[in-house]
Design a protein around this motif. Structure first.
Motif, PDB file in Angstrom:
ATOM      1  N   TRP A 152      27.136 -43.812   2.310  1.00 41.80           N
ATOM      2  CA  TRP A 152      27.119 -42.606   1.481  1.00 41.80           C
ATOM      3  C   TRP A 152      26.995 -41.322   2.296  1.00 41.80           C
ATOM      4  N   LEU A 153      26.612 -41.426   3.551  1.00 43.84           N
ATOM      5  CA  LEU A 153      26.336 -40.241   4.370  1.00 43.84           C
ATOM      6  C   LEU A 153      27.570 -39.367   4.544  1.00 43.84           C
ATOM      7  N   ARG A 154      27.366 -38.064   4.406  1.00 45.37           N
ATOM      8  CA  ARG A 154      28.420 -37.075   4.642  1.00 45.37           C
ATOM      9  C   ARG A 154      27.885 -36.027   5.611  1.00 45.37           C
ATOM     10  N   TYR A 155      28.798 -35.249   6.190  1.00 48.13           N
ATOM     11  CA  TYR A 155      28.379 -34.221   7.138  1.00 48.13           C
ATOM     12  C   TYR A 155      29.055 -32.895   6.813  1.00 48.13           C
ATOM     13  N   SER A 156      28.281 -31.823   6.936  1.00 43.94           N
ATOM     14  CA  SER A 156      28.839 -30.467   6.852  1.00 43.94           C
ATOM     15  C   SER A 156      28.052 -29.572   7.801  1.00 43.94           C
ATOM     16  N   ASP A 157      28.682 -28.496   8.245  1.00 43.60           N
ATOM     17  CA  ASP A 157      27.993 -27.566   9.142  1.00 43.60           C
ATOM     18  C   ASP A 157      26.789 -26.933   8.462  1.00 43.60           C
ATOM     19  N   LYS A 158      26.861 -26.753   7.158  1.00 42.03           N
ATOM     20  CA  LYS A 158      25.782 -26.096   6.421  1.00 42.03           C
ATOM     21  C   LYS A 158      24.606 -27.033   6.165  1.00 42.03           C
ATOM     22  N   LEU A 159      24.883 -28.282   5.817  1.00 45.23           N
ATOM     23  CA  LEU A 159      23.835 -29.215   5.400  1.00 45.23           C
ATOM     24  C   LEU A 159      23.505 -30.263   6.451  1.00 45.23           C
ATOM     25  N   GLY A 160      24.271 -30.317   7.533  1.00 42.50           N
ATOM     26  CA  GLY A 160      24.102 -31.403   8.482  1.00 42.50           C
ATOM     27  C   GLY A 160      24.489 -32.713   7.819  1.00 42.50           C
ATOM     28  N   TRP A 161      23.806 -33.800   8.177  1.00 44.07           N
ATOM     29  CA  TRP A 161      24.016 -35.074   7.485  1.00 44.07           C
ATOM     30  C   TRP A 161      23.263 -35.015   6.162  1.00 44.07           C
ATOM     31  N   TYR A 162      23.939 -35.399   5.082  1.00 47.15           N
ATOM     32  CA  TYR A 162      23.306 -35.227   3.773  1.00 47.15           C
ATOM     33  C   TYR A 162      23.730 -36.306   2.779  1.00 47.15           C
ATOM     34  N   LEU A 163      22.930 -36.432   1.716  1.00 46.59           N
ATOM     35  CA  LEU A 163      23.193 -37.295   0.568  1.00 46.59           C
ATOM     36  C   LEU A 163      22.927 -36.478  -0.689  1.00 46.59           C
ATOM     37  N   ILE A 164      23.642 -36.783  -1.778  1.00 52.11           N
ATOM     38  CA  ILE A 164      23.449 -36.063  -3.031  1.00 52.11           C
ATOM     39  C   ILE A 164      23.077 -37.064  -4.131  1.00 52.11           C
ATOM     40  N   PHE A 165      22.061 -36.707  -4.913  1.00 52.37           N
ATOM     41  CA  PHE A 165      21.590 -37.534  -6.024  1.00 52.37           C
ATOM     42  C   PHE A 165      21.588 -36.702  -7.310  1.00 52.37           C
TER      43      PHE A 165
END
Length: 349
Positions: A152-165
């Motif tokens: 489920w892990l995603r990456y963005s410059d703003k959030l770093g590695w993140y998950l959404i619930f």
């Protein structure tokens, strides 16, 4: 499902449907049953033994509730509920249309195999759709390690590695962001709720606890001759080291990228064993470090970052290596000569 069609091919939401009228699945055209009561979310269900593939999965009340809430959260004017994509024989839970961008949103409350997840992602990709997986509240308790989070892990410059619930009781998004691994491989980071509240995702483990836990794992793994630990010990023997004698500096290799499903301390230990083979005063090139990283890679289970691009994974590994080099510089072991060259000025203890 929340959407069905009438005999006149008019789309109707379950909450607006009338009893004793006939409704049909938008995919297979089979007649479906309206289910609505005081203790359940209004929805349509296929009859027993239906062969409809896109709508064959039974849905929990939490899943149905979450879809309604997410549609309201993103704005009903911008959301299409359960659109059937005939070319793919797939239906996202929501299709979000904003600023000329279409985004498939999947609200996942149950367990799903990696193969199924990859298949659905591939289908959306071939259709030109980006997909966002939002996890149900049960996952908030299930996910503690990189292994449990990897698909489920995603990456963005703003959030770093993140998950959404999505939490149905709070009716809000919860984003775990800037996720890293501690020395034992547990996830750590920050949690942000859509109401603005932010808090540390978990309690950071102390350095002493990391040492005790890993030393215990090594001891038990070797005592019971577990293949993973025997394989690691064999590597250490071949390079004049011992797994039981991990350099103290390696226990400081924390807050790392979630690119492996193992302890980053053990990863740093193998890198350091290779470093110790070089004579004092040696020049260490970037190419040397990359070669060592590739050499030890087979000894670790790499994270299956299937929500990320290949480029994101490559860049993450580069940051991991840079993090290790920075630690060695701060400890006075490597002296930087230029961007890609260092001198070995002290041996790790």
């Amino acid at each position: 499902m929340l959407i069905a069609r009438t005999k006149q091919d008019v789309q109707v939401q379950a909450g607006d449907a009338q009893r004793k009228r006939a409704y049909f699945c938008p995919s297979c055209q089979e007649q479906v049953t309206l289910k609505r009561g005081t203790r359940m979310v209004a929805h349509f269900a296929h009859r027993p033994h239906s062969v409809c593939r896109p709508f064959s999965e039974s849905e929990s009340q939490a899943h149905l509730t979450g879809k309604w809430q997410l549609a309201d959260y993103f704005g009903t004017d911008y959301v299409e509920l359960e659109p059937y994509l005939q070319a793919l024989a797939q239906r996202p839970d929501l299709l979000l249309k904003r600023a000329g961008r279409n985004l498939a949103i999947e609200y996942q409350c149950s367990v799903i195999p990696v193969s199924r997840l990859q298949q659905r992602n591939l289908g959306y990709s071939e259709f030109g759709l980006e997909v966002l997986w939002i996890l149900g509240a049960d996952y908030l308790q299930k996910i503690k390690t990189v292994r449990q989070a990897e698909k489920w892990l995603r990456y963005s410059d703003k959030l770093g590695w993140y998950l959404i619930f999505w939490e149905t009781r709070q009716q809000g998004l919860i984003i775990w962001h800037h996720l890293t691994m501690d020395g034992t491989g547990q996830l750590q980071g920050w949690a942000k709720v859509s109401n603005g509240q932010q808090y540390a995702k978990n309690t950071r483990i102390t350095s002493r606890a990391v040492v005790q836990k890993l030393q215990r794992q090594v001891q038990m793994g070797l005592h019971y001759k577990l293949p993973k630990w025997l394989k690691l010990q064999q590597f250490c023997y071949e390079h004049h080291g011992l797994l039981q004698a991990i350099s103290a500096i390696c226990y400081q290799f924390t807050d790392t990228e979630p690119v492996i499903c193992d302890s980053p301390v053990i990863w740093a230990a193998l890198m350091t064993i290779l470093l110790r083979e070089r004579p004092m005063g040696s020049l260490i090139e970037q190419a040397d470090l990359e070669k060592w990283a590739m050499q030890i890679r087979p000894y670790f289970d790499e994270t299956q970052l299937i929500q990320c691009t290949v480029q994101q994974v490559v860049v993450s590994w580069k940051r991991q290596l840079q993090h290790y080099v920075t630690l060695l510089e701060h400890q006075g072991i490597l002296k930087m000569l230029d961007e890609k060259t260092w001198q070995l000025v002290a041996l790790p203890r």
